[in-house]
Design an enzyme around this catalytic site. Structure first.
Site, PDB file in Angstrom:
ATOM      1  CE1 TYR A 172      -4.205  -1.619   5.612  1.00 24.19           C
ATOM      2  CE2 TYR A 172      -3.023   0.103   4.813  1.00 24.19           C
ATOM      3  CZ  TYR A 172      -3.578  -0.898   4.581  1.00 24.19           C
ATOM      4  OH  TYR A 172      -4.012  -1.120   3.220  1.00 24.19           O
ATOM      5  CB  SER A 190      -0.984   0.176   1.327  1.00 23.21           C
ATOM      6  OG  SER A 190      -1.285   1.193   1.423  1.00 23.21           O
ATOM      7  CD  GLU A 226      -1.911   5.160   5.490  1.00 22.67           C
ATOM      8  OE1 GLU A 226      -2.296   5.732   4.567  1.00 22.67           O
ATOM      9  OE2 GLU A 226      -1.657   5.694   6.582  1.00 22.67           O
TER      10      GLU A 226
END
Ligand code: NAP
Ligand code: GDD
Length: 341
Positions: free
Chosen positions: A153, A130, A132
């Site tokens: 996460y 990801s 992220e």
């Protein structure tokens, strides 16, 4: 005919990927969780009873927390390709459930890699990494940008990313990381910001909701269409050698711009309806994501077809249809699910 195994088949990406693979003639096996309610809405249109000779989708109960069962499943199915999309995928929720997120989103990947290693099956592995993971790293972000994760996460995804690289090098596995920037669709979970906005705006327009409560409206994201992004996942596993790729549209917009655009397209002023609720702020935020996907475009020949503007239109159209259905039910005196994300 190839066989694929998808974790997260009931999620947004899993449903688009299953469609793509079925179109290409694959048999698709998916991992699903037992729930007290139905959780297969996104793939119901693909499923046929397994007694039907034409059936090409097979669903298996399981969970990314249980390694023995994952090993048994892979041993039995012997898939040519594994697409590992399953995860606790919500960044805000990962602050509430950091241990669970680490277990499922981080260790879940290790459990599958170990299952491949222990069974010795010949397969190709895709890891849903990801953007992220880039966290606080300044934009634009590419495969060369160092990770600066800003959430449990993201930290779990960074672990998964490196364990994929390690198994690729240590055991010569064909394993790829697709570092995907945000991708959305009418099938996006309703607690992610884009879908939350299109759901609320269409309901507001039809008089079924008054306010939309949001958190940080200044955060910027590189939003693309999920249907285009699952094609990149498939392309990665069709190459001669495994590698890692950034997948992004290459433009960034703030949450505020997204809201403004949606309300404008519906001839409304967002300022009359949107309020800030600190509940939706995150302890640490990722301010700006903007992907440089030139490597994927060159090597994979990946070329997204849906622009940001078309994505917004697509989501508004689908949610307007949904809101109209809900309104018809309401007007006829039925109860509808009135949850607000
Ligand atoms: P999603 O809609 O939230 O789907 C997540 C999937 O994982 C669902 O099928 C869910 O099952 C399953 N799952 C969750 N916990 C599980 C567990 N303990 N055991 C087995 N399955 C479990 O996510 P998505 O947007 O499709 O994203 C797919 C993957 O890409 C995720 O790994 C996500 O982190 C990653 N990713 C997404 C984006 C994006 O913008 N969408 C960008 C980069 C990376 P239920 O349906 O039963 O909940
Ligand atoms: N969810 C949500 N709800 N986000 C809000 C809200 C709100 O009410 N208000 C503002 N935001 C901001 C968040 O703070 C964040 O900066 C941005 O909107 C996007 O939030 P999400 O849509 O929840 O997505 P995300 O960027 O945190 O994570 C998604 O993209 C990642 C890839 O970069 C998820 O799909 C992750 O699984 C994925 O890895």
């Amino acid at each position: 005919m190839k066989t694929a195994f998808i974790t997260g088949i009931t999620g947004q990406d899993g449903s688009y990927l299953a469609e793509l693979l079925l179109d290409k003639g694959y048999t698709v096996h998916g991992l699903i969780r037992r729930a007290s309610t139905f959780n297969t809405d996104r793939i119901d249109h693909l499923y046929r009873d397994f007694h039907d000779p034409e059936a090409r989708v097979y669903l298996h109960y399981g969970d990314l927390s249980v390694s023995g069962q994952l090993t048994d499943l892979l041993h039995g199915i012997k898939p040519d390709e594994i697409y590992h999309l399953g995860a606790q995928s919500h960044v805000r929720v990962s602050f509430d459930m950091p241990e669970y997120t680490g277990d499922i989103t981080g260790l879940g990947t290790l459990r599958l890699l170990e299952a491949i290693r222990r069974t010795g099956i010949k397969t190709r592995f895709y890891q849903a990494s990801s953007s992220e993971m880039f966290g606080a790293a300044p934009p634009p972000q590419s495969e060369r940008t160092p990770f600066q994760p800003q959430s449990p996460y993201a930290a779990a995804k960074v672990y998964a990313y490196y364990i994929v690289k390690n198994y690729r090098e240590a055991y010569n596995l064909f394993a790829c990381n697709g570092i995907l920037f945000n991708h959305e669709s009418p099938r996006r979970g309703e607690t992610f910001v884009t879908r939350k906005i299109t759901r609320a705006a269409t309901r507001i327009m039809l008089g079924m909701q008054e306010k939309l409560y949001l958190g940080n409206m200044e955060a910027k994201r590189d939003w693309g269409f999920a249907g285009d992004y699952v094609e990149a996942q498939w392309l990665m596993l069709q190459q001669d050698s495994p590698d890692d790729f950034v997948i992004a549209l290459g433009e960034t917009h703030s949450v505020r711009e997204f809201v403004e655009k949606v309300f404008q397209k519906l001839d409304m002023d967002y300022k009359e309806h949107v309020e800030i609720d600190p509940k939706y702020f995150r302890p640490t935020e990722v301010d700006v994501l903007l992907g440089d996907s030139s490597k994927a475009r060159k090597i994979l020949g990946w070329n997204p077809k849906v622009s940001f503007d078309r994505l917004v239109d697509m989501m508004i159209k689908a949610d307007m249809e949904l809101a109209k259905k809900e309104k018809t039910l309401l007007d006829a005196g039925h109860n509808i699910n009135g949850r607000i994300a």
